[in-house]
Write a protein that holds these residues in place. Structure first.
Motif, PDB file in Angstrom:
ATOM      1  N   GLN A 287      38.430  38.969  32.217  1.00  0.00           N
ATOM      2  CA  GLN A 287      38.180  39.289  33.585  1.00  0.00           C
ATOM      3  C   GLN A 287      39.459  38.990  34.158  1.00  0.00           C
ATOM      4  OE1 GLN A 287      35.164  36.575  34.928  1.00  0.00           O
ATOM      5  NE2 GLN A 287      34.747  37.929  36.749  1.00  0.00           N
ATOM      6  N   ALA A 288      39.732  39.865  35.317  1.00  0.00           N
ATOM      7  CA  ALA A 288      40.850  39.894  35.915  1.00  0.00           C
ATOM      8  C   ALA A 288      40.981  38.641  36.663  1.00  0.00           C
ATOM      9  CB  ALA A 288      41.024  41.227  36.652  1.00  0.00           C
ATOM     10  N   ARG A 289      42.165  38.049  36.547  1.00  0.00           N
ATOM     11  CA  ARG A 289      42.365  36.688  37.429  1.00  0.00           C
ATOM     12  C   ARG A 289      42.234  36.882  38.728  1.00  0.00           C
ATOM     13  NH1 ARG A 289      47.745  34.211  35.702  1.00  0.00           N
ATOM     14  NH2 ARG A 289      47.928  36.339  35.110  1.00  0.00           N
ATOM     15  N   SER A 290      42.628  38.270  39.178  1.00  0.00           N
ATOM     16  CA  SER A 290      42.542  38.578  40.502  1.00  0.00           C
ATOM     17  C   SER A 290      41.261  38.579  41.161  1.00  0.00           C
ATOM     18  CB  SER A 290      43.499  39.471  40.912  1.00  0.00           C
ATOM     19  OG  SER A 290      42.605  40.709  40.336  1.00  0.00           O
TER      20      SER A 290
ATOM     21  N   TYR B 188      46.845  44.833  34.601  1.00  0.00           N
ATOM     22  CA  TYR B 188      45.708  44.795  35.376  1.00  0.00           C
ATOM     23  C   TYR B 188      45.573  43.732  36.254  1.00  0.00           C
ATOM     24  CZ  TYR B 188      40.858  45.107  37.259  1.00  0.00           C
ATOM     25  OH  TYR B 188      39.914  44.846  38.009  1.00  0.00           O
ATOM     26  N   ASN B 189      45.931  42.596  35.707  1.00  0.00           N
ATOM     27  CA  ASN B 189      46.209  41.474  36.631  1.00  0.00           C
ATOM     28  C   ASN B 189      47.183  41.694  37.561  1.00  0.00           C
ATOM     29  OD1 ASN B 189      43.850  40.009  35.564  1.00  0.00           O
ATOM     30  ND2 ASN B 189      45.154  39.062  34.011  1.00  0.00           N
ATOM     31  N   GLU B 192      46.074  44.336  40.478  1.00  0.00           N
ATOM     32  CA  GLU B 192      45.008  44.147  41.197  1.00  0.00           C
ATOM     33  C   GLU B 192      45.138  42.754  42.215  1.00  0.00           C
ATOM     34  OE1 GLU B 192      41.465  45.547  41.362  1.00  0.00           O
ATOM     35  OE2 GLU B 192      43.138  46.990  40.765  1.00  0.00           O
ATOM     36  N   ASN B 193      46.375  42.148  41.992  1.00  0.00           N
ATOM     37  CA  ASN B 193      46.522  41.028  42.871  1.00  0.00           C
ATOM     38  C   ASN B 193      46.792  41.183  44.217  1.00  0.00           C
ATOM     39  OD1 ASN B 193      46.674  38.054  43.041  1.00  0.00           O
ATOM     40  ND2 ASN B 193      48.636  38.116  42.626  1.00  0.00           N
TER      41      ASN B 193
END
Lengths: 297, 297
Positions: A287-290, B188-189, B192-193
Motif C-alpha cells: 500500500q502506498a505510504r502516501s 509509486y510512493n 504519489e506523495n
C-alpha cells in the motif's frame, strides 16, 4: 605665456611647500567655510557610494537583461516551469510547480520595473549631480586653493623685498576673492538643496514600496492557489497500488515454460515478505505510504 | 566469493554489451514502469536544481551572515547610515538618509528571517528527500537493472547449452521479481506523495509573502516619514546667503595695510558681476538657487 604659467605654478608649489614644510602661516579661511567644505566632501563621497550600492541593490548585471531569467526570481521561475512541464501536468505537484513558476516570473517582471524606475528617477539625478554640480563646486574649490597660494606667495615675496608691485598683489587678491565667493555660493547651493535630495529618497522608497506591494499581491494569489491544490491532492481518492509481477509484464519465466504458470505467482510474491525500509506491506500488495498524505510524520 | 562476484559482474556486463551492440532483445518492462522511471528521474533532477536555485534566491554566501551588511538591503543601509551620520543630523537630508538606512536595516533583518524559514522548512525537507527516499529508490532501480541483466544472461546461456541449472535461473528470476517490486513501490510512493510536496511549495510561497508584506509595511512608514521631512525642508525659511568676503574672514589685504579698508569692499564685490554658470546674483549677494526648492526645473 606658457613660461609665465609655469612660473606661476612653481611659485604656488613653492608657497605650498613653504607652508607645509617650513611652517609658514598660510591664509586661513574660517570655520563656517571649513564646515561647508567638509559637508561637500561627504556629499561627493555619498553620491559616489550611493550610486554604487544602489546598483548593487538593483540588477548586478544589466546586460543579462536580455534573458528574462537574470533576476533571482526569474532563475527560480525557470527551474520550476521546466520541471513542472517535464513531470507532466497530470500531476498536481507538477501543476503547482508551474503555478509557482508563473508567479515568480511575474515577480521578476515587477523587479525589472523597479530597476527601471530607480535607474531613471534616482540614479540618473545622482549621476547628474555628480557630473555637473559637484564637479563645478570642486572646480571652484580647487581654483580657490590655487589663488590663495598665489596671493600668499606674492605677499610673502613682496615682504622679502622681491619686485612685486601693489597692482600684482591687488590682482591676486581680486582673483582670490572671486574664487572664495564662487566656492562658497556653490557649496551653499549644494548643501541647501535638501528638498530635492529628500524628494529623490522619497522616489526611491516609493519604488521599493511598489515593488514589495506588488510581489505581496502576486504571492497572496499564489498561496491561495497552492492551498487549493494541496486540498485537491489530499482529497483525491488514493487507490491501492498493486505492483506488477513479471507475469503481468509478460516476461518469459522458467515456470511458464514448464506450464507452471499458476505456481509462479506465489513464487514471486515471497520476496516482499522480507522487511525493507520502504515499509512494504506483505504479500505483494504494497500500500502506498502516501495514502495518508503525511509521509514524514 | 570475490571471484564469484567478479564473474557475475562480467556476465552482466557481457549481457549489457550483447544487448547494446549485438541487438539482442533484453527483457523489457512495460510503459507504465518506464513512465514512473521517467518521472522519478525528473524528480531527482528537480530536487537537485530546486535546492541550488532556492539557495541562489536566498543568501548567496551564508558565511557572510556574521556582518549584518551581507544582504543587499544591509549594504545600502550601511551606506546611508554612514553618510547620514557624517553629514550631521542638523541637515534634513542627512536625517532622511538615516531614516531610510534604519528602514533598510529592518528589511535586511526580515530578509534573514526569510532565509532561515526557507532553509528550515523548504530546503531541509528537500535535502532529506534527496538523501533518503530518492537515494533508496535509485538504489532499487539500479539493483533491478543488474538483476534483470543477470536473469537474461542466465537464460541466454542456458539456451546456448551452458551448464546453467533451472534452480539458478529460478533464483535469478526471484531476485529480479523482488527488485521489480521494490522499484515500483518506491517510485509509486515518491510520485504519489504530492500532498507533502505541494505543502512544501505552500510553505515557501507563504515565507516569501511574509517577507514582501513586512517590507511593504516598513516602507509605508518610511515613505510617510520621508514625505514629512520633504515638507519640513520645503517649509523651512530660507535666509539669503551672503558669502563672506576676505575682509569678513580677517584676511590681511593690501587695502587694509594702506588704511583703505572702506575701498576694499567695492573692490572685492566686482568679480561676482561676471556671469558664471552658477547663476550668481550680482553685487556679491548670491541668492541660493535652492530657495525655490526646485533646482532642476
Amino acid at each position: 605665456m606658457a613660461f609665465a604659467g609655469l612660473k606661476k605654478q612653481i611659485n604656488k608649489a613653492n608657497q605650498y611647500v613653504t607652508e607645509k614644510m617650513g611652517g609658514a602661516e598660510g591664509t586661513k579661511l574660517d570655520l563656517d567655510f571649513m564646515e561647508m567644505e567638509r559637508k561637500t566632501d561627504v556629499t561627493v563621497e555619498l553620491v559616489e557610494e550611493l550610486q554604487a550600492k544602489t546598483k548593487e541593490y538593483l540588477q548586478p548585471n544589466p546586460t543579462a537583461r536580455a534573458k528574462m531569467a537574470a533576476v533571482k526570481e526569474g532563475i527560480l521561475a525557470d527551474c520550476m516551469l521546466t520541471y513542472g512541464k517535464k513531470l507532466g501536468e497530470d500531476s498536481i505537484f507538477a501543476s503547482a510547480l508551474v503555478e509557482m513558476g508563473d508567479s515568480l516570473k511575474q515577480m521578476a517582471d515587477v523587479k525589472y520595473s523597479l530597476d527601471d524606475n530607480i535607474k531613471q528617477n534616482f540614479l540618473e539625478p545622482l549621476h547628474q549631480l555628480q557630473t555637473k554640480d559637484l564637479k563645478e563646486v570642486m572646480h571652484h574649490r580647487k581654483k580657490l586653493q590655487g589663488r590663495r597660494l598665489d596671493f600668499d606667495c606674492k605677499k610673502r615675496r613682496q615682504a622679502k623685498g622681491s619686485q612685486i608691485t601693489d597692482d600684482e598683489i591687488r590682482s591676486a587678491e581680486e582673483k582670490f576673492a572671486e574664487s572664495l565667493q564662487l566656492a562658497q555660493v556653490g557649496m551653499y547651493n549644494l548643501l541647501e538643496n535638501d528638498v530635492e535630495q529628500v524628494s529623490q529618497l522619497v522616489t526611491f522608497a516609493e519604488g521599493m514600496l511598489d515593488y514589495h506591494s506588488q510581489c505581496s499581491e502576486i504571492l497572496k494569489v499564489l498561496v491561495e492557489t497552492l492551498n487549493e491544490k494541496r486540498e485537491e491532492a489530499a482529497a483525491r481518492p488514493k487507490s491501492e497500488f498493486v505492483p506488477k509481477t513479471l507475469a503481468d509484464l509478460n516476461i518469459e519465466m522458467l515456470g511458464s515454460q514448464d506450464g507452471m504458470n499458476g505456481g509462479s505467482s506465489s513464487h514471486l510474491s515471497s520476496p516482499v515478505n522480507k522487511p525493507t525500509h520502504l515499509e512494504l506491506l506483505g504479500n505483494g500488495q504494497a500500500q502506498a505510504r502516501s495514502t495518508n498524505g503525511k509521509r514524514n510524520e
